[in-house]
Structures are given as structure tokens and as C-alpha cells.
Design a protein around this motif. Structure first.
Motif, PDB file in Angstrom:
ATOM      1  N   GLY A  95      27.855 -16.075 -41.502  1.00  0.00           N
ATOM      2  CA  GLY A  95      26.591 -15.034 -43.234  1.00  0.00           C
ATOM      3  C   GLY A  95      26.729 -15.594 -44.137  1.00  0.00           C
ATOM      4  N   PHE A  96      28.232 -15.507 -44.122  1.00  0.00           N
ATOM      5  CA  PHE A  96      29.359 -15.277 -45.145  1.00  0.00           C
ATOM      6  C   PHE A  96      28.752 -16.674 -45.974  1.00  0.00           C
ATOM      7  CE2 PHE A  96      33.398 -15.647 -47.208  1.00  0.00           C
ATOM      8  CZ  PHE A  96      33.260 -14.057 -47.894  1.00  0.00           C
ATOM      9  N   LEU A  97      28.491 -16.230 -47.586  1.00  0.00           N
ATOM     10  CA  LEU A  97      27.764 -17.390 -47.758  1.00  0.00           C
ATOM     11  C   LEU A  97      28.621 -18.097 -50.094  1.00  0.00           C
ATOM     12  CD1 LEU A  97      24.657 -15.821 -49.378  1.00  0.00           C
ATOM     13  CD2 LEU A  97      25.243 -17.853 -46.984  1.00  0.00           C
ATOM     14  N   GLU A  98      30.349 -17.650 -49.457  1.00  0.00           N
ATOM     15  CA  GLU A  98      30.977 -18.058 -50.561  1.00  0.00           C
ATOM     16  C   GLU A  98      31.552 -19.559 -50.351  1.00  0.00           C
ATOM     17  OE1 GLU A  98      34.016 -15.601 -51.954  1.00  0.00           O
ATOM     18  OE2 GLU A  98      33.120 -13.491 -51.472  1.00  0.00           O
ATOM     19  N   PRO A  99      31.731 -20.478 -50.720  1.00  0.00           N
ATOM     20  CA  PRO A  99      32.684 -21.812 -50.600  1.00  0.00           C
ATOM     21  C   PRO A  99      33.438 -21.754 -49.832  1.00  0.00           C
ATOM     22  CG  PRO A  99      32.212 -21.647 -52.890  1.00  0.00           C
ATOM     23  CD  PRO A  99      31.591 -20.417 -52.198  1.00  0.00           C
ATOM     24  N   ASP A 100      34.200 -22.880 -49.521  1.00  0.00           N
ATOM     25  CA  ASP A 100      36.042 -23.026 -49.482  1.00  0.00           C
ATOM     26  C   ASP A 100      35.908 -22.308 -48.514  1.00  0.00           C
ATOM     27  OD1 ASP A 100      35.348 -25.665 -51.016  1.00  0.00           O
ATOM     28  OD2 ASP A 100      35.434 -23.541 -52.592  1.00  0.00           O
ATOM     29  N   SER A 101      35.498 -21.347 -47.626  1.00  0.00           N
ATOM     30  CA  SER A 101      36.231 -20.641 -46.681  1.00  0.00           C
ATOM     31  C   SER A 101      35.876 -20.833 -44.843  1.00  0.00           C
ATOM     32  CB  SER A 101      34.504 -19.092 -46.083  1.00  0.00           C
ATOM     33  OG  SER A 101      34.951 -19.227 -47.284  1.00  0.00           O
ATOM     34  N   LEU A 102      36.401 -20.718 -44.060  1.00  0.00           N
ATOM     35  CA  LEU A 102      36.154 -20.876 -42.964  1.00  0.00           C
ATOM     36  C   LEU A 102      36.064 -20.522 -41.365  1.00  0.00           C
ATOM     37  CD1 LEU A 102      38.269 -23.894 -41.603  1.00  0.00           C
ATOM     38  CD2 LEU A 102      39.036 -21.958 -40.228  1.00  0.00           C
ATOM     39  N   LEU A 103      35.852 -20.510 -40.673  1.00  0.00           N
ATOM     40  CA  LEU A 103      35.204 -19.786 -38.930  1.00  0.00           C
ATOM     41  C   LEU A 103      35.755 -19.725 -38.264  1.00  0.00           C
ATOM     42  CD1 LEU A 103      33.945 -16.902 -38.191  1.00  0.00           C
ATOM     43  CD2 LEU A 103      32.289 -18.366 -36.928  1.00  0.00           C
ATOM     44  N   ILE A 104      37.171 -18.896 -37.353  1.00  0.00           N
ATOM     45  CA  ILE A 104      37.247 -19.481 -36.444  1.00  0.00           C
ATOM     46  C   ILE A 104      37.543 -18.428 -35.012  1.00  0.00           C
ATOM     47  CG2 ILE A 104      39.981 -20.053 -35.277  1.00  0.00           C
ATOM     48  CD1 ILE A 104      41.031 -20.652 -37.489  1.00  0.00           C
ATOM     49  N   LEU A 105      36.979 -18.974 -33.874  1.00  0.00           N
ATOM     50  CA  LEU A 105      37.003 -17.813 -33.078  1.00  0.00           C
ATOM     51  C   LEU A 105      37.269 -18.548 -31.988  1.00  0.00           C
ATOM     52  CD1 LEU A 105      32.394 -18.546 -33.183  1.00  0.00           C
ATOM     53  CD2 LEU A 105      33.870 -16.512 -33.752  1.00  0.00           C
ATOM     54  N   GLU A 106      38.448 -17.529 -31.415  1.00  0.00           N
ATOM     55  CA  GLU A 106      39.069 -17.336 -30.433  1.00  0.00           C
ATOM     56  C   GLU A 106      38.466 -16.913 -28.872  1.00  0.00           C
ATOM     57  OE1 GLU A 106      43.130 -16.793 -31.828  1.00  0.00           O
ATOM     58  OE2 GLU A 106      42.743 -16.861 -33.555  1.00  0.00           O
ATOM     59  N   GLY A 107      38.602 -17.890 -27.764  1.00  0.00           N
ATOM     60  CA  GLY A 107      37.847 -17.485 -26.010  1.00  0.00           C
ATOM     61  C   GLY A 107      39.080 -17.342 -25.447  1.00  0.00           C
ATOM     62  N   LYS A 108      38.877 -16.780 -24.020  1.00  0.00           N
ATOM     63  CA  LYS A 108      39.753 -16.877 -23.043  1.00  0.00           C
ATOM     64  C   LYS A 108      38.283 -17.037 -22.062  1.00  0.00           C
ATOM     65  CE  LYS A 108      43.986 -15.352 -24.761  1.00  0.00           C
ATOM     66  NZ  LYS A 108      44.923 -16.430 -24.639  1.00  0.00           N
ATOM     67  N   PRO A 109      39.154 -18.110 -21.032  1.00  0.00           N
ATOM     68  CA  PRO A 109      37.886 -18.278 -19.705  1.00  0.00           C
ATOM     69  C   PRO A 109      37.746 -16.503 -19.257  1.00  0.00           C
ATOM     70  CG  PRO A 109      39.120 -19.582 -19.671  1.00  0.00           C
ATOM     71  CD  PRO A 109      39.682 -18.838 -20.534  1.00  0.00           C
ATOM     72  N   GLY A 110      36.561 -15.804 -18.864  1.00  0.00           N
ATOM     73  CA  GLY A 110      36.372 -14.510 -17.689  1.00  0.00           C
ATOM     74  C   GLY A 110      37.124 -13.341 -19.532  1.00  0.00           C
ATOM     75  N   SER A 111      37.379 -13.819 -20.788  1.00  0.00           N
ATOM     76  CA  SER A 111      37.310 -12.692 -20.783  1.00  0.00           C
ATOM     77  C   SER A 111      36.579 -12.135 -22.054  1.00  0.00           C
ATOM     78  CB  SER A 111      38.199 -13.086 -22.264  1.00  0.00           C
ATOM     79  OG  SER A 111      37.947 -14.136 -23.051  1.00  0.00           O
ATOM     80  N   LEU A 112      34.634 -12.843 -22.309  1.00  0.00           N
ATOM     81  CA  LEU A 112      34.223 -12.296 -22.343  1.00  0.00           C
ATOM     82  C   LEU A 112      33.182 -10.972 -22.524  1.00  0.00           C
ATOM     83  CD1 LEU A 112      31.429 -16.101 -23.217  1.00  0.00           C
ATOM     84  CD2 LEU A 112      32.405 -14.904 -24.783  1.00  0.00           C
ATOM     85  N   PRO A 113      32.761 -10.008 -23.238  1.00  0.00           N
ATOM     86  CA  PRO A 113      32.360 -10.651 -25.012  1.00  0.00           C
ATOM     87  C   PRO A 113      33.442 -10.031 -25.728  1.00  0.00           C
ATOM     88  CG  PRO A 113      31.606  -8.529 -24.477  1.00  0.00           C
ATOM     89  CD  PRO A 113      32.639  -9.069 -23.032  1.00  0.00           C
ATOM     90  N   ASP A 114      35.093 -10.426 -25.044  1.00  0.00           N
ATOM     91  CA  ASP A 114      36.504 -10.476 -25.496  1.00  0.00           C
ATOM     92  C   ASP A 114      37.318 -11.009 -26.019  1.00  0.00           C
ATOM     93  OD1 ASP A 114      38.410  -8.672 -26.684  1.00  0.00           O
ATOM     94  OD2 ASP A 114      39.392  -8.858 -25.075  1.00  0.00           O
ATOM     95  N   HIS A 115      36.167 -11.924 -27.388  1.00  0.00           N
ATOM     96  CA  HIS A 115      36.509 -12.883 -27.992  1.00  0.00           C
ATOM     97  C   HIS A 115      36.902 -12.208 -29.532  1.00  0.00           C
ATOM     98  CE1 HIS A 115      32.110 -12.909 -28.659  1.00  0.00           C
ATOM     99  NE2 HIS A 115      33.017 -13.725 -30.377  1.00  0.00           N
TER     100      HIS A 115
END
Length: 496
Positions: free
Chosen positions: A115-135
Motif C-alpha cells: 500500500g505504499f504509494l511513493e515512487p522509486d521504492s522497493l519491497l523485500i519479503l524474506e521467509g524460511k520453510p516452516g517459519s510462517l508467519p514469522d517472515h
């Protein structure tokens, strides 16, 4: 009109002025907290506490990220991979000429996940098997810069980005390369989820992201778009409310456009009226360049010149919709600018309307897809065209479909949502389920001087399009407020 940027001396003076403004000088005192997009603190008339964008809460955006990581880990279960990193860039700010930007529209996948509306941004999601929802969700955003903010408006910065979106952390986008380098150092056997085939941000793609992939020897890369689209295609209750809102705005705008129609009207004036009415009713902008096609020009499916005069006795085909809080509507109506259908016009129009309404009912059947509706539309339309002698009565079987496609060369439906042609990774053969939104839009197009067709139909092009939500209780016409029955259209256009 945009001002020219100042020279070095004037820039220093303007920076001093900005410092006075932002530190509560005598001239004006800005609010202590400024963001690069509307927020509950700055736009309480628009956004409620706990919402990231109007109608959508931090919890809903967090759930979307959770759902994506869950799909990723489930898809890759049983593999030897230790971790996953998802890289979703925002759209870039682009310019039509020096210092003059195009209107900005956020990359839909990025918007959907944070939902971030500013240009020139970037989202990174990191997850490990079995760790959800702890991403972990991390935003990279343009850093605070008083000089640039003086010209372009406030930026949210690191703290503001976290406060608005509820992500776990944020960094200045200048630190992206270092962050990715550290990720490779600290993780082995990981999958990178990134749309390498259609990069959303060419600068980050050609610089930090390509270097990251190169450093990892281009191992284990997959495109997250199909998984994201499998989530986006099913709308939540909050999204359904936003879809109804954008469809209602466009429907009411259509009524005002119809009322303003008259013989001799310029197509551009109807375009301008639609744009104005959508914005004044709460939409941010039109969802796409509209088709406003008078007379025979309606037979050009994507006619967008919109610069001709519509004569008395002609109809106008308008295909238009608006975007409201990130969700799009898509409506087509065809009406006589004089306010009264001629006999040939109403014959073709009522034939098409019957087909369109039958297609709407098919949406409520079980185990049906958009492809099924399309095939049924061809059969229904072929029957109508034979009745009107547009198609010869001796045409039968598969030849009816082939002949019908000459008069309706486009599909009858597409998914609808944050994009007008939404979730293109989802095939039309997928069965419809509750939460999906789609269009129903059959057409009849008979160009001028069309051989072997009754002359009174020459030069008539008609399309009728509604937006439909599949619900547990059957299909819901989200654009029911927009008149489409001939008597209703003529009543709207009746002049005192």
C-alpha cells in the motif's frame, strides 16, 4: 504550470526558506508529521486510523504478505531450499520532458502487498520453510531530502513508511545494494522470487538487482506474478466494497455524460465530462484512455482519438471507467446523441442487450469459466444475427461461430480489479468462484458498406459492458446504476 528549477544561488536561498517553513518560522508552520501519501493523521476525511489506503487496513496488507509467503513455501515444500527472498519494486517516476513528470501510478503488485504509494521504492519479503508467519517485510524508500521535498512534496522516509504500512522495517533505498549483498553472505540455498522478464523499475533492475542475481550465479529464480495474481483474483470483503464504490462513481458519471449529449457534440467534450464527473464524485483519475466513438467510428474497437463531431441520428459508444483508491471500473454504453433510437439502432441494440443479459445469468451457474461464457455468447449472438439477417439463415454449426466473430471480434470478458485487465496470469479457462470480478461485454460491429448485411445496419457499432462480482448468492451487477435499457436511456436524455 511547472516552475523552472532555480540556479545554485537561488537553490541555497530556497533551502533556507524551506528550513524556516519546516522549523515553524514566521511565514507558515507545516504539520509536524508529513507523509508522502494520505494518512489518517493528515487526511482523516479520507483514511481511518489503522488503514494504509482508504478502506484497507494494515492487517489486510499483512495478511496478503502472509498469504504470498505461505503459497511460496507450500509450492517449494520438499525441496532442499533453506530460504526465500521476494523482491517487488515500486514503479519509477517518469518524465514527459525535463522536470515535467507524467502522472504517477504505482506498480500494482507492489501496491497490493504494502500500500505504499511513493515512487522509486522497493519491497523485500524474506521467509524460511516452516517459519510462517514469522517472515520479514522490509521497505526501501527514498530518503528524506528537504530540497527535493520543497519541489515535489513531502516524503515519508524510513519512520513514516513503517508507521503508514506496518512493515517490519524500512531503509533508505540507497542501502539496497548493501542489504542484498549481506543477504547473500548470510543465506545459502535460497530461491529469489523476482519478475525478471518484465522489470517494474529499470534502474534497480539494471543495477542492484542484476548485481544481486549475478553474485548468486543466477541460481534459483522464479517469477512471483502467477502466485500474486492467484491471490489478487479473489477479492476480500473490503476490496468488494471498493469495487462497488468505483463502479458506482463511473455509473453515475455515465448518466451525467448521457444528459450532456446532443447532436453536434464533440467526442472530446464527452471525454472531458466523464473525466470531470468521475473526479468530482471521488475518483482519482480515469482508469484508462476512454473510447468515445460516434457513428461508424464505434466499429474501431480501441478508437481513442476522440476528436470528431457526433451528428444527429448517430449513436456514441463510450467505453470508460475510473480508478478509486486503487480499484478500477470498466463500463461501456451506447446511446443516440439525439436522445431517441432509430428503428435499426434499437433492433440491433435490443438483440445485443438480450445476449448480454443472458451472459450475466450464465455467471451464476456452477462450474463455469469466462471461456464458457464466451462460447455461449457466440452461440446466442449468432442466433440473433441470423434473425436480423446480418448472417445468412443457411449458416450452421461451427460456421456460425466463425461468422459471428466477424461482427464481434473480441472476447466477452476479462478479470477486473486493481488493473482494468486484471490478473492476466489467470487463464480464462479457470472456473469462476466467489470473490472474482469480471466484465461482461458483447458487441456488434457493422462497418459502413459492409457487404451482404441489410443496409440500414451499416455504420452501427454497439457494445454493452457491465462489471460483475461473483458472490455466494450469485452474480452481482456492480454497474446496475448505469442505464442500459433503451427506455431508461431515452428517459435520462429526455429534454424539458
Amino acid at each position: 504550470m511547472y516552475a523552472f528549477k532555480l540556479g545554485t544561488t537561488m537553490q541555497k536561498l530556497s533551502a533556507k526558506l524551506f528550513n524556516r517553513l519546516t522549523t515553524g518560522g514566521e511565514i507558515f508552520k507545516f504539520p509536524k508529521k508529513c507523509f508522502g501519501q494520505p494518512a489518517a493523521k493528515t487526511h482523516p476525511h479520507l483514511i481511518q486510523a489503522g488503514e494504509v489506503t482508504p478502506g484497507l487496513t494494515k492487517t489486510e496488507y499483512q495478511q496478503r504478505r502472509y498469504n504470498l509467503m505461505q503459497k511460496i513455501i507450500e509450492k517449494e515444500s520438499g525441496t532442499h531450499l533453506d530460504s526465500h527472498i521476494v523482491i517487488i519494486p515500486a514503479a519509477a517516476k517518469t518524465y514527459m520532458t525535463q522536470d515535467i513528470p507524467y502522472p504517477f501510478r504505482q506498480n500494482t503488485e507492489f501496491f497490493y502487498l504494502c500500500g505504499f504509494l511513493e515512487p522509486d521504492s522497493l519491497l523485500i519479503l524474506e521467509g524460511k520453510p516452516g517459519s510462517l508467519p514469522d517472515h520479514r517485510a522490509t521497505l526501501f524508500v527514498p530518503k528524506k531530502d528537504p530540497q527535493k521535498e520543497l519541489w515535489d512534496g513531502p516524503r515519508s522516509g524510513i519512520d513514516g513508511a513503517v508507521e503508514i504500512t506496518g512493515v517490519d522495517s524500512a531503509h533508505n533505498v540507497e542501502d539496497l545494494g548493501i542489504y542484498l549483498s549481506h543477504y547473500i553472505r548470510d543465506n545459502k540455498n535460497f530461491m529469489t522470487w523476482y519478475d525478471y522478464s518484465r522489470p517494474a523499475h529499470s534502474t534497480y533492475h539494471g543495477r542492484e538487482i542484476t548485481q544481486f542475481l549475478r553474485d548468486n550465479n543466477y541460481q534459483y529464480i522464479k517469477n512471483p506474478r502467477p502466485l500474486i495474481h492467484s491471490l489478487r483474483v479473489i477479492k476480500s470483503a473490503a476490496e468488494c466494497q471498493l469495487m462497488q464504490k468505483t463502479c458506482s462513481i463511473a455509473s453515475q458519471a455515465f448518466i451525467d455524460v448521457m444528459k450532456s449529449s446532443h447532436p453536434g457534440v464533440n467526442e472530446a467534450h464527452l471525454y472531458a465530462k466523464m473525466d470531470y464527473e468521475c473526479r468530482i464524485k471521488g475518483a482519482e483519475f480515469l482508469a484508462y484512455p476512454p473510447v468515445v466513438a460516434g457513428g461508424n467510428r464505434a466499429n474501431t474497437i480501441h478508437y481513442i482519438n476522440n476528436n470528431q463531431i457526433i451528428l444527429g441520428g448517430e449513436m456514441v459508444l463510450m467505453d470508460a471507467g475510473c480508478e478509486c483508491h486503487g480499484y478500477a471500473s470498466d463500463i461501456t454504453r451506447t446511446w443516440p446523441v439525439s436522445g431517441k433510437f432509430t428503428d435499426p439502432q434499437i433492433e440491433l441494440y435490443e438483440a445485443l442487450l438480450e445476449v448480454q443479459e443472458q451472459c450475466f445469468l450464465i455467471c451464476g451457474q456452477t462450474d463455469v469459466s469466462m471461456e464458457d461464457i464466451f462460447l455461449e455468447m457466440l452461440a446466442l449472438l449468432g442466433t440473433q444475427l441470423k434473425r436480423l439477417k446480418v448472417i445468412n439463415s443457411d449458416v450452421s454449426g461451427i460456421n456460425i461461430q466463425k461468422k459471428t466473430r466477424q461482427f464481434c471480434p473480441h472476447h466477452v470478458s476479462h478479470h477486473l480489479g486493481m488493473d482494468v485487465h486484471d490478473t492476466d496470469e489467470i487463464p480464462r479457462s479457470v472456473k469462476l468462484v466467489p470473490g472474482m470480478c469480471l466484465t461482461i461485454e458483447p458487441g456488434i460491429y457493422i462497418p459502413a458498406n459492409c457487404p451482404d448485411v441489410p443496409k440500414e445496419f451499416h455504420g452501427i457499432g454497439i457494445r454493452i459492458e457491465d462489471d460483475v462480482l461473483i458472490s455466494n448468492n450469485g452474480p452481482v451487477n456492480l454497474t446496475a446504476e448505469c442505464p442500459k435499457h433503451p427506455s431508461d436511456i431515452e428517459c435520462v436524455m429526455k429534454r424539458n
